[in-house]
Design an enzyme around this catalytic site. Structure first.
Site: not given
Ligand code: CIR
Length: 264
Positions: A26, A73-74, A93, A138, A169, A250, A256
């Site tokens: 993404l 991390e997410d 995700r 998110r 974020h 991305i 992350c």
């Molecule tokens: C997203 O949009 O979810 C991923 N392309 C990037 C996530 C980055 N995550 C973060 O900074 N914790």
């Protein structure tokens, strides 16, 4: 506060090897696909660098079905006293949580589930005295409120804050440098969320550098942001540049790509 250690002192990291699908990750603005070879090289350099900073790294296998699963991390939060499985806000995700759950259940005696709403770990900044949860596209209020309840079960205090508009974020725009200092952007600083902290502002044009990563004695900063590196070095931090040019396409920063905690 459960731990007496500074929250940037870690001995354990979890990362996930990028799958070839990572090139379809993404992104908010299309700056072209990253190259798979480039992402792999940046990820390998990250593992090497954090290992040198004194942590043991658990490397999980790639997940072809989840292009963004490199960003461990997410889907979860980890603390010395336990882990919380989150509910990522991007539909593509959502399944990453089930993939990481068995790993966390092996490593932590207490693993909680976020009961409702949506929350991404990228919206969560752990400071010495509280856990800041940024509302974003998110992380919604229902998820943030549920997260505060889960945090309380681990003995942590959570607080809800706003994320600037158009920022992916909360932590896209900030990182903790030490117990009392936050590196952030002018737009986030202006919102007044960092009362009681010393703030250092990334130079205009280097906003993406605000997602730096303090690990033990060093601060990792994206190598595309030399003015931020200079600023931090001038303030006495031991700065180590890390390349994020490909993963940056991305929307990745440095935090992350790992889950971080202190076991002992
Ligand atoms: C997203 O949009 O979810 C991923 N392309 C990037 C996530 C980055 N995550 C973060 O900074 N914790």
């Amino acid at each position: 506060m459960a731990s007496t250690y500074p929250v940037y002192r870690f001995d354990s990291f979890i990362v996930r090897t990028p799958s070839s699908s990572v090139v379809n990750g993404l992104r908010a603005d299309d700056r072209g696909n990253p190259t798979y070879a480039g992402v792999l090289a940046e990820h390998a350099a990250y593992i090497h660098a954090v290992s040198r900073a004194g942590v043991e790294v658990t490397v999980l296998p790639p997940l072809e079905a989840f292009p963004d699963s490199i960003f461990v991390e997410d889907p979860a939060l980890v603390f010395p006293e336990g882990a919380i499985l989150l509910r990522p806000g991007a539909p593509t995700r959502a399944g990453e949580t089930a993939e990481i759950a068995p790993v966390l259940k092996r490593l932590f005696s207490s693993v909680l589930d976020l009961p409702r709403g949506y929350a991404d770990g990228g919206d969560v900044l752990t400071t010495q005295n509280s856990v800041m949860i940024g509302l974003s596209a998110r992380t919604n209020r229902e998820g943030a409120e549920a997260l505060i309840e889960s945090l309380a079960r681990l003995g942590r205090k959570g607080e809800i804050v706003e994320t600037p508009k158009d920022v992916l974020h909360f932590k896209t725009d900030c990182s903790l440098l030490d117990e009392e200092t936050v590196l952030t952007t002018e737009r986030l600083e202006r919102s007044g969320v960092f009362k009681g902290f010393r703030t250092l502002l990334v130079p205009a044009g280097e906003e993406a550098a605000a997602n730096a990563l303090r690990v033990n004695d060093v601060v990792f900063v994206g190598s595309d942001y030399p003015r931020t590196a200079e600023l931090l070095a001038a303030k006495g931090y031991d700065v180590v540049p890390l390349r994020t040019t490909e993963i940056g396409k991305i929307d990745a920063g440095l935090s992350c790509m790992s889950l971080r905690w202190r076991r002992g």
